[in-house]
Structures are given as C-alpha cells and as structure tokens.
Design a protein around this motif. Structure first.
Motif, PDB file in Angstrom:
ATOM      1  N   LEU A 184     -39.109-116.016  76.989  1.00  0.00           N
ATOM      2  CA  LEU A 184     -39.638-115.606  78.275  1.00  0.00           C
ATOM      3  C   LEU A 184     -39.550-114.092  78.399  1.00  0.00           C
ATOM      4  CD1 LEU A 184     -37.887-118.280  80.531  1.00  0.00           C
ATOM      5  CD2 LEU A 184     -40.264-118.305  79.747  1.00  0.00           C
ATOM      6  N   GLU A 185     -40.605-113.465  78.882  1.00  0.00           N
ATOM      7  CA  GLU A 185     -40.602-112.018  79.053  1.00  0.00           C
ATOM      8  C   GLU A 185     -41.196-111.646  80.403  1.00  0.00           C
ATOM      9  OE1 GLU A 185     -42.666-110.244  75.763  1.00  0.00           O
ATOM     10  OE2 GLU A 185     -40.880-110.262  74.496  1.00  0.00           O
ATOM     11  N   CYS A 186     -40.676-110.574  80.981  1.00  0.00           N
ATOM     12  CA  CYS A 186     -41.204-110.062  82.236  1.00  0.00           C
ATOM     13  C   CYS A 186     -42.506-109.312  81.971  1.00  0.00           C
ATOM     14  CB  CYS A 186     -40.184-109.143  82.906  1.00  0.00           C
ATOM     15  SG  CYS A 186     -39.846-107.622  81.985  1.00  0.00           S
ATOM     16  N   ASP A 187     -43.227-108.976  83.021  1.00  0.00           N
ATOM     17  CA  ASP A 187     -44.498-108.258  82.864  1.00  0.00           C
ATOM     18  C   ASP A 187     -44.300-106.923  82.169  1.00  0.00           C
ATOM     19  OD1 ASP A 187     -45.786-110.325  84.128  1.00  0.00           O
ATOM     20  OD2 ASP A 187     -45.838-109.348  86.095  1.00  0.00           O
ATOM     21  N   ASP A 188     -43.176-106.258  82.467  1.00  0.00           N
ATOM     22  CA  ASP A 188     -42.916-104.945  81.877  1.00  0.00           C
ATOM     23  C   ASP A 188     -42.774-105.046  80.362  1.00  0.00           C
ATOM     24  OD1 ASP A 188     -42.566-102.172  82.148  1.00  0.00           O
ATOM     25  OD2 ASP A 188     -40.383-102.366  82.165  1.00  0.00           O
TER      26      ASP A 188
END
Length: 242
Positions: A63-67
């Motif tokens: 899982l990764e954030c938008d940044d």
C-alpha cells in the motif's frame, strides 16, 4: 538487587516527569495521560513507502500513499512512529534544538516498535549524517542518538559513519520539493572506508523527521550506489500534507 535499590532511591529523590510537560508520571521517560492523548502515534494501516497512516484495512498487498505513488522512493520500505504535529513536534524540536537528549531513549523505543518489520533479516543500521560544522555547533546528531538505541535494543550491527555529508547545505525549511532535491544532490555519499560493510547488505536508515523525503532519497541513493542490496527507512515522525 543493588541496582534496583539505587534506582528506587533515585526515583524518590528525582521522581519521573513527563517528557513533554514536566508533570509527574509513573515511569521514567514517559508521557503523562494528557500529553499521550495529544501525541499522534501511527497505528493501523500505513503507507509502505513512508509510513503515513492510510484509510482502510491492510489487504496483504503493498500500500502506498499518493505522495509515494507520484514520487517513487529509492528505498524498499519505510515506517514512521509519529505524525509531526502537536506534542510530537514539540518533543522533536526539544531534542533537536533544545539539548533535550534524554528524549532520544523513549523516542527510539517508539520508533523501534513502529519499525519492527524493518528490523527483520539482520539489516545494518545507520543514521542520516549531520555535516561536521553542524555537529560541532549542536554537539550531537539526533538521528545517531535514535539509531544507536534502536540498534542496541534490537541486537543489530550499527555503523554511525556509514554515510557522510560532503557539503553543508542550507536549511531545507520553506523550500519546495524540487528545491529540496536540488539542494541535496550529491551532498551525501557513502564513507569510502565502509565499502565492505555496506556491499551486499540491507541498510536501515534512521532519521528524526521525513518531510518530502529528499534527504532520505539522497542517503538511499548513496547506499545503493555503494553496493547495498536494499535500503529501508525508519523515522521518528512524518510530516503530513493536508
């Protein structure tokens, strides 16, 4: 037995106080209930790149954030113990600029718990370096204080001078993302005498705060360029963008 008696005597003379507000607490180097509630600890689902909290549940996939999606990281995995706000921000500023080095011990414990997954497979622990001129003025590197405790408590190899800053860069505060990356370009390199230690190893980099990730990117690229197998990063606090 003697050590326990000495500790008891010391606690009677100098009762433990909250790290943030100075109020009485039950244990050494802790936070009182009020300050604990005002400290934003990262828990639950978080970004695998930078450790920022995410909505929803962990589904077993990365899982990764938008940044992190918009700006892919050179490191393999990242974690953060706190969100850089409120009590957490005050504690880090006190550690960094107020000579409150006693904060490093308990803070490293929080960091160690947050980064437990990153401590697997025997990584080599190293701090983000401080330029020698800033070290002389401050007399310590806060990242080194944190990393040293994490390595000791985890039984991991520690190399305080794995990386070094070859240039004294200006403060990054107030700079845009692109300015931060340009400022740090080629300013951090692997120590030439540590080539054997870094080659083929997974390196765990420790820092106090991640904002854009520019500093950790420069450090990660230096490690990978020197032959590291992979890089992981763990920070005490992550700045969030709202």
């Amino acid at each position: 037995m003697l050590k326990a008696r000495i500790q008891t005597a010391v606690s009677l003379i100098y009762p433990p106080r909250c790290l943030a507000c100075g109020d009485w607490v039950d244990s050494d180097f802790g936070l009182c209930g009020a300050c604990w509630r005002e400290t934003s600890f990262v828990s639950g689902t978080c970004c695998d790149g930078c450790g920022v909290p995410l909505m929803g549940e962990d589904d077993g996939f990365r899982l990764e954030c938008d940044d992190c999606i918009d700006h892919p990281r050179p490191w393999q995995q990242g974690r953060a113990a706190l969100i850089y706000e409120g009590t957490a921000r005050r504690l880090i500023l006190a550690l960094k600029h107020g000579d409150r080095t006693e904060i490093a011990g308990p803070a490293a414990g929080w960091l160690e718990r947050a980064a437990a997954e990153l401590l697997e497979d025997d990584p080599l622990v190293a701090p983000v370096p401080l330029h020698w001129s800033r070290f002389l003025r401050r007399r310590f590197n806060q990242s080194d204080l944190l990393a040293r405790v994490v390595a000791r408590n985890s039984g991991l190899a520690y190399c305080p001078d794995l990386l070094r800053r070859t240039e004294r860069t200006p403060s990054l505060e107030g700079q845009s993302r692109s300015q931060r990356y340009a400022t740090l370009a080629r300013s951090i390199m692997a120590h030439p005498k540590r080539a054997k230690q870094i080659r083929g190893r997974t390196v765990l980099l420790i820092d106090d705060v991640m904002t854009s990730g520019a500093t950790l990117t420069a450090c990660s690229e230096a490690c990978l360029g020197a032959g590291a197998r992979a890089v992981r990063v763990a920070v005490l606090a992550r700045v969030t963008h709202t």
